[in-house]
Design a protein around this motif. Structure first.
Motif, mmCIF file in Angstrom:
data_model
loop_
_atom_site.group_PDB
_atom_site.id
_atom_site.type_symbol
_atom_site.label_atom_id
_atom_site.label_comp_id
_atom_site.label_asym_id
_atom_site.label_seq_id
_atom_site.Cartn_x
_atom_site.Cartn_y
_atom_site.Cartn_z
ATOM 1 N N UNK A 113 0.793 -1.319 0.092
ATOM 2 C CA UNK A 113 0.084 -0.094 0.018
ATOM 3 C C UNK A 113 0.712 1.287 -0.108
ATOM 4 N N UNK A 114 2.003 1.371 0.895
ATOM 5 C CA UNK A 114 2.650 2.556 0.875
ATOM 6 C C UNK A 114 3.481 2.828 -0.738
ATOM 7 N N UNK A 115 3.874 1.735 -1.232
ATOM 8 C CA UNK A 115 4.459 2.016 -2.648
ATOM 9 C C UNK A 115 3.364 2.316 -3.611
ATOM 10 N N UNK A 116 1.993 1.786 -3.599
ATOM 11 C CA UNK A 116 1.023 2.268 -4.562
ATOM 12 C C UNK A 116 0.589 3.700 -4.105
ATOM 13 N N UNK A 117 0.530 3.976 -2.814
ATOM 14 C CA UNK A 117 0.058 5.284 -2.399
ATOM 15 C C UNK A 117 0.884 6.312 -2.815
ATOM 16 N N UNK A 118 2.302 6.228 -2.660
ATOM 17 C CA UNK A 118 3.344 7.228 -2.853
ATOM 18 C C UNK A 118 4.288 7.181 -3.900
ATOM 19 N N UNK A 119 4.742 6.077 -4.324
ATOM 20 C CA UNK A 119 5.588 5.715 -5.077
ATOM 21 C C UNK A 119 5.502 5.297 -6.766
ATOM 22 N N UNK A 120 4.144 4.658 -6.640
ATOM 23 C CA UNK A 120 3.512 4.338 -8.219
ATOM 24 C C UNK A 120 3.542 5.474 -9.001
ATOM 25 N N UNK A 121 4.037 5.700 -10.083
ATOM 26 C CA UNK A 121 4.132 6.844 -11.111
ATOM 27 C C UNK A 121 2.705 6.962 -11.668
ATOM 28 N N UNK A 122 2.121 5.958 -11.988
ATOM 29 C CA UNK A 122 0.854 6.128 -12.744
ATOM 30 C C UNK A 122 -0.357 5.493 -12.036
ATOM 31 N N UNK A 123 -1.444 5.807 -12.263
ATOM 32 C CA UNK A 123 -2.740 4.919 -11.632
ATOM 33 C C UNK A 123 -2.759 3.604 -12.167
ATOM 34 N N UNK A 124 -3.119 2.713 -11.508
ATOM 35 C CA UNK A 124 -3.324 1.323 -11.891
ATOM 36 C C UNK A 124 -4.887 1.105 -12.843
ATOM 37 N N UNK A 125 -5.550 1.895 -12.180
ATOM 38 C CA UNK A 125 -7.026 1.756 -12.923
ATOM 39 C C UNK A 125 -7.038 1.935 -14.302
ATOM 40 N N UNK A 126 -7.686 1.233 -15.051
ATOM 41 C CA UNK A 126 -7.860 1.513 -16.388
ATOM 42 C C UNK A 126 -9.326 2.408 -16.474
#
Length: 170
Positions: free
Chosen positions: A152-165
């Motif tokens: 969750x921390x990675x997805x909230x703060x470091x993931x550059x683009x949204x995962x949702x299509x």
């Protein structure tokens, strides 16, 4: 397992909601770190130390843990640990990680909690060999927690683009 809400994803929320989840996860991390140091100070996290903690020791004149204290500790942990891990599992399920990781992590965490709750009784009243069950449960909980913290921390703060299509307009 079907997600409890397939549309709400941590990565796609506004910064304020992500901060709430972040504070929760950081406080849980602090709790795990504190628990580790407390457990180490009481038992050195060794098989012998755990057995002596629950069964007592002639070498240290330690008494076995009294039934009442064991029951009180179990009572408290029986209510708090499952709720804590249920919340952490929900946070994990708000991520876009695959279902296999979600299911395996869920089972890992709850098997760890179960072992951690049952093993003190088994150590105290059956055999010190059940210290292995306790350490196994602790390892499962820690690994499960780390997965439920890092993803969750990675997805909230470091993931550059949204995962949702983007949703189609059909």
């Amino acid at each position: 397992m079907r997600n409890f809400n397939a549309r709400f994803r941590l990565r796609d929320t506004d910064r304020h909601i992500r901060l709430v989840y972040t504070w929760f996860l950081l406080l849980m991390l602090a709790g795990f770190i504190f628990t580790f140091f407390w457990a180490h100070s009481m038992t050195e996290l060794s098989l012998k130390g755990l057995a002596e903690h629950y069964r007592g020791s002639d070498a240290t004149f330690g008494e076995p843990m009294p039934f009442g204290q064991l029951a009180e500790t179990t009572h408290f942990h029986l209510f708090t640990m499952p709720v804590t891990f249920m919340i952490l599992v929900h946070v994990l399920y708000l991520t876009m990680v695959g279902p296999t990781i979600k299911v395996v992590t869920t089972w890992m965490a709850f098997v760890g909690v179960t072992l951690d709750l049952v093993s003190p009784w088994l150590i105290a009243y059956v055999s010190p060999i059940f210290t292995i069950a306790m350490l196994t449960g602790d390892i499962l909980m820690v690994v499960g927690f780390l997965i439920m913290f890092v993803i969750p921390m990675y997805e909230m703060w470091w993931q550059k683009s949204a995962f949702m299509m983007p949703e189609s307009d059909d």
